[in-house]
Motif scaffolding. Structure first.
Motif, PDB file in Angstrom:
ATOM      1  N   PHE A  16       0.907  -1.916  -0.030  1.00 37.26           N
ATOM      2  CA  PHE A  16      -0.283   0.072  -0.166  1.00 37.26           C
ATOM      3  C   PHE A  16       0.871   1.451   0.071  1.00 37.26           C
ATOM      4  CE2 PHE A  16      -2.525  -3.110   1.822  1.00 37.26           C
ATOM      5  CZ  PHE A  16      -4.434  -3.260   1.258  1.00 37.26           C
ATOM      6  N   GLU A  17       2.048   0.892   0.253  1.00 43.71           N
ATOM      7  CA  GLU A  17       2.836   2.284   0.646  1.00 43.71           C
ATOM      8  C   GLU A  17       3.351   2.503  -0.723  1.00 43.71           C
ATOM      9  OE1 GLU A  17       4.117   5.547   2.214  1.00 43.71           O
ATOM     10  OE2 GLU A  17       3.262   4.256   3.292  1.00 43.71           O
ATOM     11  N   LYS A  18       3.448   1.476  -1.486  1.00 41.39           N
ATOM     12  CA  LYS A  18       4.138   1.750  -3.059  1.00 41.39           C
ATOM     13  C   LYS A  18       3.288   2.775  -4.284  1.00 41.39           C
ATOM     14  CE  LYS A  18       7.743  -1.541  -3.443  1.00 41.39           C
ATOM     15  NZ  LYS A  18       8.243  -2.698  -4.347  1.00 41.39           N
ATOM     16  N   ILE A  19       1.974   1.466  -3.482  1.00 39.09           N
ATOM     17  CA  ILE A  19       0.880   2.817  -4.247  1.00 39.09           C
ATOM     18  C   ILE A  19       0.625   4.255  -3.943  1.00 39.09           C
ATOM     19  CG2 ILE A  19      -2.391   2.349  -3.989  1.00 39.09           C
ATOM     20  CD1 ILE A  19      -1.582  -0.588  -4.021  1.00 39.09           C
ATOM     21  N   ARG A  20       0.222   4.334  -2.807  1.00 38.86           N
ATOM     22  CA  ARG A  20       0.140   5.695  -1.855  1.00 38.86           C
ATOM     23  C   ARG A  20       1.027   7.091  -2.347  1.00 38.86           C
ATOM     24  NH1 ARG A  20      -1.471   3.443   2.846  1.00 38.86           N
ATOM     25  NH2 ARG A  20       0.564   3.290   3.453  1.00 38.86           N
ATOM     26  N   ARG A  22       2.553   5.864  -5.522  1.00 41.50           N
ATOM     27  CA  ARG A  22       2.448   6.495  -7.035  1.00 41.50           C
ATOM     28  C   ARG A  22       1.359   7.368  -7.347  1.00 41.50           C
ATOM     29  NH1 ARG A  22       2.820   1.273  -7.890  1.00 41.50           N
ATOM     30  NH2 ARG A  22       0.296   0.920  -7.854  1.00 41.50           N
ATOM     31  N   ARG A  23       0.427   7.380  -6.762  1.00 46.51           N
ATOM     32  CA  ARG A  23      -0.962   8.117  -6.466  1.00 46.51           C
ATOM     33  C   ARG A  23       0.007   9.328  -6.606  1.00 46.51           C
ATOM     34  NH1 ARG A  23      -5.768   4.903  -4.156  1.00 46.51           N
ATOM     35  NH2 ARG A  23      -5.621   3.494  -5.471  1.00 46.51           N
ATOM     36  N   ARG A  24       0.411   9.617  -5.395  1.00 45.27           N
ATOM     37  CA  ARG A  24       1.459  11.085  -5.035  1.00 45.27           C
ATOM     38  C   ARG A  24       1.807  11.515  -6.331  1.00 45.27           C
ATOM     39  NH1 ARG A  24       3.133  10.119   1.033  1.00 45.27           N
ATOM     40  NH2 ARG A  24       1.002   9.630   1.824  1.00 45.27           N
ATOM     41  N   LYS A  25       2.658  10.610  -7.268  1.00 46.71           N
ATOM     42  CA  LYS A  25       3.447  11.288  -7.711  1.00 46.71           C
ATOM     43  C   LYS A  25       2.543  11.758  -9.219  1.00 46.71           C
ATOM     44  CE  LYS A  25       7.997   8.370  -6.933  1.00 46.71           C
ATOM     45  NZ  LYS A  25       8.581   7.103  -7.677  1.00 46.71           N
ATOM     46  N   ARG A  26       1.400  10.692  -9.264  1.00 47.85           N
ATOM     47  CA  ARG A  26       0.477  11.304 -10.078  1.00 47.85           C
ATOM     48  C   ARG A  26       0.324  12.941 -10.976  1.00 47.85           C
ATOM     49  NH1 ARG A  26      -2.981   5.246 -11.695  1.00 47.85           N
ATOM     50  NH2 ARG A  26       0.195   3.796 -13.140  1.00 47.85           N
ATOM     51  N   LEU A  27      -0.023  12.510  -8.973  1.00 47.83           N
ATOM     52  CA  LEU A  27      -1.107  13.852  -8.628  1.00 47.83           C
ATOM     53  C   LEU A  27      -0.108  15.215  -8.857  1.00 47.83           C
ATOM     54  CD1 LEU A  27      -3.650  15.408  -7.408  1.00 47.83           C
ATOM     55  CD2 LEU A  27      -2.980  15.132  -5.316  1.00 47.83           C
ATOM     56  N   LEU A  28       0.876  14.926  -8.400  1.00 47.87           N
ATOM     57  CA  LEU A  28       2.018  16.214  -8.342  1.00 47.87           C
ATOM     58  C   LEU A  28       2.111  16.109 -10.284  1.00 47.87           C
ATOM     59  CD1 LEU A  28       3.942  17.939  -6.904  1.00 47.87           C
ATOM     60  CD2 LEU A  28       5.971  15.616  -7.189  1.00 47.87           C
ATOM     61  N   LEU A  29       2.642  14.743 -10.944  1.00 49.26           N
ATOM     62  CA  LEU A  29       2.809  15.299 -12.311  1.00 49.26           C
ATOM     63  C   LEU A  29       1.727  16.450 -13.067  1.00 49.26           C
ATOM     64  CD1 LEU A  29       4.621  15.077 -14.812  1.00 49.26           C
ATOM     65  CD2 LEU A  29       3.009  13.240 -14.973  1.00 49.26           C
TER      66      LEU A  29
END
Length: 252
Positions: A16-20, A22-29
């Motif tokens: 779950f940490e990797k998933i979160r 990855r989502r943060r990186k997408r949101l930041l992008l």
């Protein structure tokens, strides 16, 4: 038959940490361009206010070179009323008697279509062109002086609509909005005086070029015209009032 298809999903295998992350990186992008734009606009807004204030302070001290230097960076990628920067630069250049540069700055300000503030720009441009013509007369360049006077007269006539004034009478006219909020009484009076003064100067130089009248009459005319010119020049109080309006506009 593959029994793996029927096995329950093992949640323990998920990170779950990797998933979160990855989502943060997408949101930041996705949001980074908006953040960058917001930061640029914020910096530009603060710099506009700060540099304008520093420029005004330098003008009050009579340090017009510094005033212009503080304003120059604001000409780059300025989307917040960009005409005001060139208007302020032109005003400082006029005050330091750099009339050629002031003309270019005021014309650039007009190119940016200031709208309701066009009256102030045209008024200062008219005064700048008149100064240039006067210097040409002092240099005995009569032909070019006449051209510059007529150019000044054209600018004043073009000011009638944005300034809502009949420059031949000095009376306010009713604009498309039904009021005269685009200009002040002082501005309309100055335009009227400039028009009258420029017409007299242009006519006088044309007569002198064409050799109308005898030498004595020309000498008398020169003396009386000089006195009349001094009388028609805007008073110190009018110029101070105009400068106060310029300061108010810069602050806005």
């Amino acid at each position: 038959m593959n029994n793996d298809l029927h096995r329950p999903f093992d949640l323990a295998k998920l990170d779950f940490e990797k998933i979160r992350l990855r989502r943060r990186k997408r949101l930041l992008l996705f949001t980074s361009p908006l953040i960058i734009i917001a930061c640029v606009v914020g910096i530009k807004w603060v710099s506009l206010s700060l540099f304008t204030t520093l420029s005004n302070d330098a003008s009050k001290r009579g340090d017009y070179d510094s005033a212009i230097s503080w304003l120059q960076p604001l000409t780059l990628a300025n989307f917040i009323k960009p005409y005001i920067v060139y208007y302020n630069i032109g005003t400082a250049e006029f005050q330091k008697s750099d009339y050629d540069s002031a003309e270019k700055s005021f014309r650039r300000s007009l190119e940016l279509r200031p709208g309701n503030d066009e009256c102030s720009v045209r008024l200062n441009l008219s005064l700048t062109l008149e100064k240039q013509a006067d210097l040409l007369v002092e240099a005995d360049d009569i032909d070019n002086a006449i051209v510059k006077y007529d150019e000044t007269k054209a600018v004043v006539l073009d000011s009638q609509t944005p300034c809502e004034v009949d420059v031949t009478t000095g009376l306010a006219t009713m604009g498309a909005t039904g009021d005269t909020e685009k200009s002040t009484d002082e501005q309309r009076q100055l335009l009227y005086e400039i028009y009258k003064r420029i017409t007299e100067k242009s006519d006088q130089q044309k007569k002198q070029r064409n050799g109308d009248g005898d030498e004595d009459n020309n000498n008398d005319d020169d003396g009386s015209s000089k006195e009349q010119e001094d009388e028609n020049m805007p008073s110190d109080e009018q110029l101070e009032e105009l400068e106060e309006q310029n300061k108010d506009q810069r602050q806005e």
